[in-house]
Design a protein around this motif. Structure first.
Motif, mmCIF file in Angstrom:
data_model
loop_
_atom_site.group_PDB
_atom_site.id
_atom_site.type_symbol
_atom_site.label_atom_id
_atom_site.label_comp_id
_atom_site.label_asym_id
_atom_site.label_seq_id
_atom_site.Cartn_x
_atom_site.Cartn_y
_atom_site.Cartn_z
ATOM 1 N N ILE A 262 217.288 84.510 45.887
ATOM 2 C CA ILE A 262 216.040 83.573 45.299
ATOM 3 C C ILE A 262 216.596 82.191 45.602
ATOM 4 O O ILE A 262 217.575 81.936 44.979
ATOM 5 C CB ILE A 262 215.282 83.935 44.098
ATOM 6 C CG1 ILE A 262 216.248 84.009 43.069
ATOM 7 C CG2 ILE A 262 214.294 84.973 44.261
ATOM 8 C CD1 ILE A 262 215.562 84.222 41.430
ATOM 9 N N GLY B 16 214.615 86.685 49.772
ATOM 10 C CA GLY B 16 215.520 86.934 50.885
ATOM 11 C C GLY B 16 215.576 88.405 50.977
ATOM 12 O O GLY B 16 215.419 89.294 50.062
ATOM 13 N N GLY C 281 211.168 77.645 54.465
ATOM 14 C CA GLY C 281 211.050 78.931 54.874
ATOM 15 C C GLY C 281 209.872 79.503 55.782
ATOM 16 O O GLY C 281 209.069 78.493 55.671
ATOM 17 N N PHE D 270 218.790 80.072 47.186
ATOM 18 C CA PHE D 270 220.020 80.539 47.890
ATOM 19 C C PHE D 270 221.097 81.068 47.118
ATOM 20 O O PHE D 270 222.310 81.153 47.125
ATOM 21 C CB PHE D 270 220.829 79.520 48.902
ATOM 22 C CG PHE D 270 220.165 79.255 50.250
ATOM 23 C CD1 PHE D 270 219.906 80.337 51.011
ATOM 24 C CD2 PHE D 270 219.910 77.701 50.549
ATOM 25 C CE1 PHE D 270 219.238 80.103 52.281
ATOM 26 C CE2 PHE D 270 219.286 77.748 51.959
ATOM 27 C CZ PHE D 270 219.010 78.705 52.657
ATOM 28 N N PRO E 18 206.082 79.996 52.993
ATOM 29 C CA PRO E 18 205.238 79.236 52.579
ATOM 30 C C PRO E 18 204.196 78.394 53.660
ATOM 31 O O PRO E 18 203.463 77.612 53.187
ATOM 32 C CB PRO E 18 205.799 78.409 51.812
ATOM 33 C CG PRO E 18 207.383 78.446 52.324
ATOM 34 C CD PRO E 18 207.481 79.756 53.115
ATOM 35 N N GLY F 171 210.182 82.274 47.867
ATOM 36 C CA GLY F 171 210.300 83.348 48.656
ATOM 37 C C GLY F 171 211.227 84.258 48.222
ATOM 38 O O GLY F 171 211.872 83.970 47.327
ATOM 39 N N LYS G 97 211.464 93.013 54.180
ATOM 40 C CA LYS G 97 211.560 92.544 52.781
ATOM 41 C C LYS G 97 211.461 93.700 51.780
ATOM 42 O O LYS G 97 211.667 93.575 50.593
ATOM 43 C CB LYS G 97 210.692 91.407 52.325
ATOM 44 C CG LYS G 97 210.806 90.173 53.097
ATOM 45 C CD LYS G 97 212.041 89.305 52.902
ATOM 46 C CE LYS G 97 211.941 87.899 53.618
ATOM 47 N NZ LYS G 97 211.206 87.094 53.413
ATOM 48 N N ARG H 223 217.008 82.350 63.344
ATOM 49 C CA ARG H 223 216.034 82.223 64.244
ATOM 50 C C ARG H 223 215.654 80.860 64.558
ATOM 51 O O ARG H 223 214.662 80.507 65.331
ATOM 52 C CB ARG H 223 214.740 83.254 63.743
ATOM 53 C CG ARG H 223 214.083 82.738 62.409
ATOM 54 C CD ARG H 223 213.249 83.742 61.918
ATOM 55 N NE ARG H 223 212.547 83.042 60.690
ATOM 56 C CZ ARG H 223 212.946 83.246 59.767
ATOM 57 N NH1 ARG H 223 214.271 83.553 59.289
ATOM 58 N NH2 ARG H 223 211.991 82.543 58.420
#
Ligand code: F6R
Length: 243
Positions: A138, A133, A37, A140, A40, A131, A201, A166
Motif C-alpha cells: 500500500i 500492489g 496508478g 510503496f 483510480p 490501490g 490482485k 507497463r
C-alpha cells in the motif's frame, strides 16, 4: 471492514465516485489522501464530470498523495505529480497550492520525508484512497515494511518494478526508489477506501482480508482500521472464502 464486491471496473469506479461525492458534500473542506496508478483513473474521470456538472467542488479540498518516484521531476510524464495534474487537478477547481505530492527530487530526501510526515500529521486525511500492489503493498510500502513507519525512501520490489514497467518505454527506465508515506501515516486516516480490480490482485486481496496481520503483507494491517471499505471486482475477489 466493509467489503463490497461488484461486477467490474466500471461499477467499482462508479461506486467509489458516489462515496467521494457524498464525502465532499458533507465536508467541503475535506482532506483527501490520493493514489496514482491504473486503478483510480475511472474514479478520477467521474469526479471530473461531477465537478463539471456542478455536483461537487474541490475549491476547499486539500489533498496529499501517497508517493512519488525518486529522481523524476514534476514535469516528467511518468512522475506522480504529473499524473495527478493531468488526470485530476487540472480538470477540477482544486487550488494547486492545496495539493501535496512528496518531491522525488528534493536535495535532501530525508528532510523531505520528515516535512511530509509532519504536514500530514497536522492535516490528517478525512478520506484516504488506496490501490493494492500485487505483492500486498500500500503506497510503496513493500512487504517487510514496519507497521509503525512514516514517510520514507524505499527500494522498490522487483515485482513492483515489473508491474509498473507497463507505463515506461523500457523496464530499465522504471526508477528503483520512491518516497512513500508510511503505514502509520496511512492508518491515521479517519476513513480509508481501497479499490482493487483484476485477477492478478486476487492473491493479495485474500492475504489482506483473510490472512494474518503481518508485515509480510503490508495491506493486512487494514484489518485493524476502524473505518475501512474495500471495493473489489469479481476477479479480485475470486479467492475469498465465505463471502
Ligand atoms: C500509487 C500507489 C500504489 C498503487 C498500487 C496499485 O500511488 O501507491 O500502491 O496503488 O501499486 O497500482 P495499480 O492501480 O496501477 O494497479
Amino acid at each position: 471492514m466493509n467489503i463490497i464486491v461488484v461486477s467490474d471496473y466500471e461499477e467499482m469506479s462508479e461506486k467509489a465516485s458516489l462515496f467521494f461525492c457524498q464525502a465532499i458534500k458533507e465536508n467541503p473542506k475535506l482532506v483527501l489522501g490520493l493514489a496514482t496508478g491504473s486503478t483510480p483513473l475511472g474514479l478520477y474521470q467521474r469526479l471530473v464530470k461531477m465537478v463539471q456538472n456542478g455536483q461537487i467542488s474541490f475549491r476547499d479540498v486539500t489533498s496529499f498523495n501517497l508517493d512519488e518516484y525518486v529522481g523524476l521531476p514534476a514535469d516528467h510524464p511518468q512522475s506522480y505529480r504529473y499524473f495527478m495534474n493531468q488526470n485530476l487537478f487540472s480538470q477540477v477547481d482544486i487550488k494547486l497550492e492545496n495539493t501535496f505530492v512528496p518531491s522525488g527530487v528534493a536535495p535532501d530526501l530525508e528532510k523531505e520525508c520528515e516535512a511530509y510526515t509532519e504536514k500530514l500529521a497536522k492535516n490528517p486525511q478525512d478520506l484516504q484512497l488506496l490501490g493494492l500492489g500485487s505483492d500486498g503493498h500500500i503506497g510503496f510500502n513493500e512487504p517487510g515494511t514496519s507497521f509503525s513507519s512514516h514517510t520514507h525512501v524505499v527500494r522498490l520490489a522487483e515485482c513492483t518494478i515489473r508491474d509498473n514497467s507497463r507505463l515506461f518505454d523500457r523496464i530499465e527506465d522504471v526508477p528503483k526508489e520512491a518516497i512513500t508515506i508510511g503505514i502509520q501515516d496511512v492508518m491515521q486516516a479517519k476513513n480509508i477506501i481501497m479499490l482493487v480490480n483484476g485477477s492478478n490482485k486476487a492473491e493479495a486481496v485474500k492475504r489482506m482480508i483473510q490472512g494474518p496481520v503481518d508485515e509480510s503483507c503490508p495491506a493486512s494491517i487494514l484489518q485493524k482500521h476502524p473505518s475501512f471499505t474495500v471495493i473489489l471486482d469479481k476477479e479480485a475477489a475470486k479467492l475469498l472464502s465465505g463471502l
